[in-house]
Design a protein around this motif. Structure first.
Motif, short mmCIF file in Angstrom:
data_model
loop_
_atom_site.label_atom_id
_atom_site.label_comp_id
_atom_site.label_asym_id
_atom_site.label_seq_id
_atom_site.Cartn_x
_atom_site.Cartn_y
_atom_site.Cartn_z
N GLU A 211 12.73 15.27 -25.14
CA GLU A 211 11.69 14.56 -25.89
C GLU A 211 10.64 13.99 -24.95
OE1 GLU A 211 11.27 10.73 -28.94
OE2 GLU A 211 13.26 11.48 -28.34
N ALA A 212 11.10 13.51 -23.78
CA ALA A 212 10.16 12.96 -22.80
C ALA A 212 9.19 14.03 -22.31
CB ALA A 212 10.92 12.36 -21.62
N ALA A 213 9.68 15.26 -22.10
CA ALA A 213 8.81 16.34 -21.65
C ALA A 213 7.76 16.67 -22.70
CB ALA A 213 9.64 17.57 -21.30
N ARG A 214 8.17 16.70 -23.96
CA ARG A 214 7.20 16.99 -25.04
C ARG A 214 6.16 15.88 -25.12
NH1 ARG A 214 12.07 18.87 -27.40
NH2 ARG A 214 12.43 16.86 -28.41
N ALA A 215 6.61 14.62 -24.99
CA ALA A 215 5.67 13.50 -25.03
C ALA A 215 4.71 13.55 -23.85
CB ALA A 215 6.44 12.18 -25.04
N TYR A 216 5.23 13.97 -22.69
CA TYR A 216 4.38 14.08 -21.50
C TYR A 216 3.31 15.13 -21.69
CZ TYR A 216 3.20 14.33 -16.53
OH TYR A 216 2.54 14.32 -15.32
N GLU A 217 3.66 16.27 -22.30
CA GLU A 217 2.69 17.32 -22.55
C GLU A 217 1.65 16.87 -23.57
OE1 GLU A 217 2.13 20.17 -21.02
OE2 GLU A 217 3.67 19.46 -19.63
N LEU A 218 2.06 16.09 -24.56
CA LEU A 218 1.09 15.55 -25.53
C LEU A 218 0.10 14.63 -24.84
CD1 LEU A 218 3.37 14.85 -28.63
CD2 LEU A 218 1.64 16.64 -28.38
N TRP A 219 0.60 13.83 -23.90
CA TRP A 219 -0.31 12.96 -23.15
C TRP A 219 -1.30 13.78 -22.33
CZ3 TRP A 219 0.00 12.07 -17.57
CH2 TRP A 219 -1.00 11.19 -17.12
N ARG A 220 -0.83 14.80 -21.64
CA ARG A 220 -1.70 15.64 -20.85
C ARG A 220 -2.75 16.32 -21.73
NH1 ARG A 220 0.04 19.88 -18.91
NH2 ARG A 220 -1.08 20.00 -16.93
N GLN A 221 -2.32 16.80 -22.89
CA GLN A 221 -3.26 17.47 -23.80
C GLN A 221 -4.31 16.49 -24.29
OE1 GLN A 221 -1.36 19.38 -27.09
NE2 GLN A 221 -3.26 20.12 -27.98
N ALA A 222 -3.88 15.28 -24.67
CA ALA A 222 -4.82 14.26 -25.15
C ALA A 222 -5.78 13.85 -24.04
CB ALA A 222 -4.06 13.05 -25.68
N LEU A 223 -5.25 13.70 -22.82
CA LEU A 223 -6.10 13.30 -21.70
C LEU A 223 -7.15 14.37 -21.42
CD1 LEU A 223 -6.74 11.42 -19.36
CD2 LEU A 223 -4.91 12.53 -18.05
N LEU A 224 -6.76 15.62 -21.52
CA LEU A 224 -7.70 16.71 -21.24
C LEU A 224 -8.72 16.86 -22.36
CD1 LEU A 224 -8.55 19.16 -19.50
CD2 LEU A 224 -6.88 20.51 -20.78
N LYS B 48 19.08 16.88 -2.26
CA LYS B 48 17.86 17.60 -2.67
C LYS B 48 17.74 17.68 -4.18
CE LYS B 48 17.40 20.43 1.47
NZ LYS B 48 17.36 21.80 2.02
N ARG B 49 18.85 17.57 -4.91
CA ARG B 49 18.83 17.77 -6.35
C ARG B 49 17.98 16.72 -7.08
NH1 ARG B 49 23.97 17.71 -7.24
NH2 ARG B 49 24.19 19.91 -6.68
N PRO B 50 18.05 15.42 -6.75
CA PRO B 50 17.23 14.45 -7.49
C PRO B 50 15.75 14.71 -7.38
CG PRO B 50 18.96 13.34 -6.26
CD PRO B 50 18.97 14.78 -5.82
N ALA B 51 15.29 15.18 -6.20
CA ALA B 51 13.85 15.46 -6.06
C ALA B 51 13.43 16.59 -6.98
CB ALA B 51 13.54 15.82 -4.61
N ALA B 52 14.29 17.58 -7.14
CA ALA B 52 13.94 18.70 -8.02
C ALA B 52 14.02 18.31 -9.48
CB ALA B 52 14.89 19.87 -7.75
N GLN B 53 14.82 17.26 -9.80
CA GLN B 53 14.98 16.86 -11.18
C GLN B 53 14.29 15.53 -11.47
OE1 GLN B 53 19.21 16.81 -11.74
NE2 GLN B 53 19.38 19.03 -11.78
N ALA B 54 13.22 15.20 -10.68
CA ALA B 54 12.58 13.92 -10.85
C ALA B 54 11.86 13.81 -12.19
CB ALA B 54 11.58 13.69 -9.71
N GLY B 55 11.33 14.90 -12.70
CA GLY B 55 10.61 14.87 -13.96
C GLY B 55 11.53 15.06 -15.13
N PRO B 56 11.00 14.93 -16.35
CA PRO B 56 11.82 15.13 -17.53
C PRO B 56 12.27 16.57 -17.67
CG PRO B 56 9.52 14.88 -18.12
CD PRO B 56 9.61 14.58 -16.66
#
Length: 215
Positions: free
Chosen positions: A183-196, A170-178
């Motif tokens: 740094e990947a999580a911050r980049a992902y949030e920047l993408w979401r912000q730019a997309l919105l 069950k652990r990999p499913a809970a940790q699938a995202g950054p």
């Protein structure tokens, strides 16, 4: 899946996680005070369901404005080892979540029930022995109690192993995202912000304004 000139994949707007994130951001935009106000001002010229349908149909075009941020996320994800692709499907012979959960429950219940039966039988056997009643029955219950105690001891280690295996699956499913602070999580949030802010919201404003002018 399409790829850009630098070899990185473009957002997957089929049925993948990128499409789901686009739909979530689109709903967030439609529920914002600004867009709801513009829809009310336009009267009957446009409504939220129509805007949602049109935006989902053109999501690849809308998301193109945030392509640099998305590629930056992919670079950060590949550097930190975060999977940008959806997790692979499990093999056909792998136990599914329901089967794994059932095995875990059985693994816990077997030693617990065996231990309870052992304690109950031994108590009855000792009680019969103390009162001198049915000595033959007391010996049988005594032997049965120790047999269940042995079963409980033998099942304890497999039960622990089954629980550890279930938790590991069950652990990999809970940790699938950054990771939240990666740094990947911050980049992902920047993408979401730019997309919105540069994609979805301007598109909705333009559609509402166009429908209002046609009214």
């Amino acid at each position: 899946m399409s790829r850009s000139d630098d070899g990185l994949r473009e957002p997957d707007f089929g049925d993948g996680p990128d499409a789901e994130e686009f739909a979530r951001l689109l709903q967030l935009a439609l529920e914002s005070r600004e867009i709801r106000g513009l829809i009310r001002s336009a009267g009957h010229a446009v409504h939220a369901d129509l805007l949602r349908t049109e935006a989902l149909r053109e999501r690849a075009v809308i998301a193109a404005v945030a392509a640099p941020e998305y590629r930056a996320f992919l670079r950060a994800a590949s550097t930190t080892g975060v999977r940008a692709e959806a997790p692979p499907e499990p093999p056909d012979d792998a136990p599914g979540p329901e089967r794994g959960s059932t095995l875990a429950v059985l693994a816990v219940l077997t030693p617990a029930l065996s231990a309870m039966a052992a304690v109950l039988l031994l108590l009855i056997a000792y009680a019969l022995h103390l009162v001198g009643f049915h000595a033959h029955l007391a010996r049988g219950l005594h032997n049965a109690g120790w047999m269940f105690a042995g079963i409980a001891a033998l099942c304890a280690l497999p039960a622990l192993a089954a629980l550890l295996i279930t938790a590991a699956r069950k652990r990999p499913a809970a940790q699938a995202g950054p990771a939240p602070d990666s740094e990947a999580a911050r980049a992902y949030e920047l993408w979401r912000q730019a997309l919105l802010e540069r994609g979805i919201l301007p598109d909705l404003r333009d559609r509402i304004a166009t429908a209002d002018r046609r009214q």
